[in-house]
Scaffold this active site. Structure first.
Site, short mmCIF file in Angstrom:
data_model
loop_
_atom_site.label_atom_id
_atom_site.label_comp_id
_atom_site.label_asym_id
_atom_site.label_seq_id
_atom_site.Cartn_x
_atom_site.Cartn_y
_atom_site.Cartn_z
N GLU A 49 43.10 38.65 38.29
CA GLU A 49 43.49 37.65 39.29
C GLU A 49 43.88 36.33 38.62
OE1 GLU A 49 41.37 38.45 43.43
OE2 GLU A 49 39.91 38.38 41.80
N GLU A 61 37.96 46.37 42.36
CA GLU A 61 36.86 45.87 43.20
C GLU A 61 36.41 46.86 44.27
OE1 GLU A 61 38.76 41.98 41.73
OE2 GLU A 61 39.36 44.04 42.15
#
Length: 721
Positions: A122, A144
């Site tokens: 990210e 995730e």
């Protein structure tokens, strides 16, 4: 050059005005989004903005072996529902700083020297250009969802805008795939690859010079999400298929992460970028503060990490590395063991009763490697290198000099002893002697061995090349030195080892039988077979219980029962109600399982062709009074209660082994966090679990009675740690 230092970030500006920001948390071996990162990132970005006029570009690098390890999983595991507002604000704060980084007005390049997963990727997504080192240890992605979370640092919002809803969800977000460098380049997750670390900074500087005024795609005028937004007719026509993809992936089992990912992605695609980030935060915070993500993070990250670091390894023994392995038996298990061992660099002697059978075992590895070559994940040269390490034979003398033996023949104690003994004489004097038996006690197999202290169980799971678990079984005379060697060998061949003490069925084989027996008992009570299978799948098991019985074979269930009765001669034990159903299937209907072509399911050319229609006539199949939750919890509780008995009896050595072993080895639903964490997290904790067990006992029998140890823990306010 101008240098500025913060504890987390080292800043170095060269004569050309290019700033290299190197992430290096002084207190951790890897960079994570911990308190230090979250507090210092905004300061760093403020600094960049303040110095903007003297900066021509920014390189984001790492001093660690990995680029960035991701979110602060310890914090996330501990977060509770009453912290929802604070967690949401924390996510918003990180994203606000990353947003300011990508709108600096200067080119920002991520130099990925190692893994950039989750929060690490990210950060890279908030840069304008991503350059990765083309080495095996490098991987990028957003995994995730595999931990019960979603990318909450902008990853959901940015990938949707980069790739479009369908591609982002189906190929990146919902799969949680970790991409190797070349696959990441092909997918568009990185923009450039370099061959060695020294080229990262050079390539980054070259890109900065060539692109002095970059902007993210979503910040450019007229940007449209690839494939359109949900308001576009073309995408609106296919949006209904996304929930179907989700149902196919989760089978209706508890999967809040997948549901929240879908919602955040679709809703975020209908608003502007900044509001999409806000939506992402809310859906992510809900998961972080929920119980399921805590369960999964505890078992599949912290417990697995502890086990892989040697938590169960006896102290005081030097590191061990096997060099030459002899596998006895070239069937499916032996062939799989040979493959993973050769792939890890061991020389492998694959022995069977005929050279044809041994060669056939080697061909198993060839098929796997051929597919890998076709996918481009290995080179033809690597294929030949691995295959060259596997030596098929019928001669025990070819095992000369081997320091590891793994027997993987038919489950017959005398056969196992004989083939091990005739080969063991050719091994090194301190070689590890192991059996891959799934049920037979190791202590009994070691009887008559000249070196019982070197004998141990190495229970692999099928298919060996895909299953991560290795159950190490310690016999009465197995030495600690042999246990230490076995754990080192497990890690050498890429397996996660749990260590259990000897008993019939050990831990995994014993406990999984409780699951399938409960399903078979339900069938005998007249519950429709399709309902039983749905109950198992919706509880989170990977396959229906009756389908699993067919794979194991009904005859195996009966053999294990008869062996247990023989061992327990003179001890009165109640017969499980599943026994009568299995006996009728075998004796009355001649249906023994998939290998025999007929079991609870019909098979055509070896493939499952639906449940056997005769089940309804044989067992009724009309009782719809048993609630779905009772069916599910009878299966779940049966395994959890027997796991507690394994702990009480000393079969299990640790709670972590129970949780990890149950998920990785026997398909206990991952959302629970494992077979003992399921007890911890049950509504009301241990007292709630005990109350429900007592209720099931009253309805369905004494096999659900909670053990005294469990009752005492519940009364004392304890749990399984």
């Amino acid at each position: 050059m101008t240098n500025y230092d913060h504890p987390m970030f080292h800043w170095e500006r060269d004569a050309d005005g290019i700033v290299t920001v190197t992430m290096d948390d002084p207190d951790q071996s890897a960079n994570t989004m911990n308190d230090r990162f979250r507090s210092e990132l905004p300061i760093l970005v403020d600094h960049l903005h303040a110095e903007r006029d003297s900066i021509t570009g920014v390189i984001v690098a790492s001093a660690k072996k990995t680029f960035f390890a991701g979110g602060d999983l310890g914090m996330m595991m501990r977060a509770t529902a009453d912290q929802l507002v604070d967690v949401t604000a924390m996510l918003d704060g990180v994203k606000a700083a990353l947003r300011r980084l990508e709108t600096l007005g200067r080119p920002v390049v991520a130099a990925l020297n190692g893994a950039a997963l989750g929060g690490g990727y990210e950060i890279a997504l908030a840069c304008h250009h991503r350059i990765a080192l083309d080495q095996p240890h490098v991987s990028v992605g957003l995994p995730e969802v595999t931990l019960g979370l979603l990318p909450g640092g902008g990853g959901t919002t940015r990938t949707v805008r980069m790739f479009g809803l369908r591609t982002a969800l189906q190929e990146i977000l919902l799969t949680g795939t970790k991409f190797r460098p070349r696959a990441a380049l092909e997918k568009g997750l990185v923009d450039e690859l370099v061959a060695d670390p020294g080229q990262l900074a050079t390539a980054a500087r070259e890109w900065i010079v060539a692109n002095p005024e970059p902007a993210q795609p979503w910040d450019r005028p007229g940007h449209r999400i690839p494939g359109g937004t949900p308001a576009d007719s073309a995408l609106a026509a296919v949006l209904p298929s996304l929930p179907a993809v989700l149902r196919k992936q989760t089978h209706g089992s508890p999967a809040p992460a997948a549901h929240n990912l879908l919602s955040a992605s679709v809703e975020g695609a209908q608003v502007d970028f900044d509001n999409a980030l806000t939506i992402e935060s809310r859906y992510c915070a809900e998961l972080i503060c929920g119980q399921i993500s805590a369960n999964i993070i505890k078992s599949m990250f912290f417990d697995v990490q502890a086990i892989n670091r040697g938590a169960g390894r006896p102290a005081g023994h030097p590191p061990h590395q096997a060099r030459k392995l002899v596998v006895l038996g070239a069937g499916m298990m032996g062939a799989g063991i040979a493959y993973v061992s050769a792939k890890a660099g061991l020389e492998v002697v694959l022995k069977d009763v005929s050279l044809e059978a041994a060669e056939r075992g080697k061909s198993y590895s060839a098929k796997i490697l051929d597919k890998a070559v076709q996918r481009g994940t290995i080179t033809p040269a690597r294929r030949e290198e691995v295959l060259a390490r596997i030596h098929p034979t019928i001669d025990p003398a070819d095992a000369a000099g081997a320091d590891l033996l793994i027997e993987a023949v038919f489950e017959d104690p005398e056969l196992k002893k004989r083939v091990t003994a005739e080969t063991a004489v050719h091994l090194t004097p301190d070689a590890v002697l192991a059996s891959n038996t799934s049920t037979l006690p190791i202590t009994g197999l070691a009887e008559g061995m000249s070196r019982p202290e070197d004998f141990i169980g190495l229970h692999f799971f099928s298919p060996v090349d895909k299953m991560a678990l290795l159950e190490i079984v310690v016999g009465e005379k197995t030495s600690d030195a042999t246990v230490a060697k076995a754990i080192d060998i497990a890690r050498q061949i890429g397996k996660t080892p749990i260590v259990v003490n000897d008993s019939r069925g050990f831990f995994t084989s014993r406990v999984i039988l409780e699951f399938v027996n409960e399903a078979v008992a339900l069938l005998g009570e007249g519950v429709p077979a399709a309902s039983i299978e749905q109950a198992a799948i919706q509880a989170g098991y990977p396959v229906g219980a009756l389908a699993l019985v067919d794979e194991l074979t009904l005859t195996l269930l009966r053999e294990i029962r008869e062996q247990s009765i023989a061992v327990a001669a003179g001890i009165s034990r109640p017969t499980h109600p599943a026994a009568a159903v299995a006996d009728r299937m075998i004796d009355e209907f001649g249906r023994r399982g998939r290998a025999a072509g007929a079991g609870f399911y019909d098979y055509v050319d070896g493939r499952k062709a639906g449940l056997w229609p005769g089940l309804k006539d044989a067992f009724g199949g009309t009782d719809t009074a048993v609630p779905l939750i009772d069916m599910q919890e009878r299966m779940l509780f049966a395994e959890a209660l027997d796991a507690i008995r394994c702990l009480d009896e000393g079969v299990l050595r640790s709670v972590a082994d129970a949780n990890v072993g149950s998920i990785l080895g026997i398909g206990f639903p991952a959302w629970t966090g494992g077979v003992l964490q399921y007890v911890n997290q049950y509504d009301g904790g241990l007292p709630g679990f005990v109350a429900r067990a007592q209720e099931l006992t009253q309805r369905y029998g004494d096999r659900f009675a909670p053990p005294e140890s469990l009752v005492r823990k519940a009364e004392n306010g304890e749990d399984y740690r």
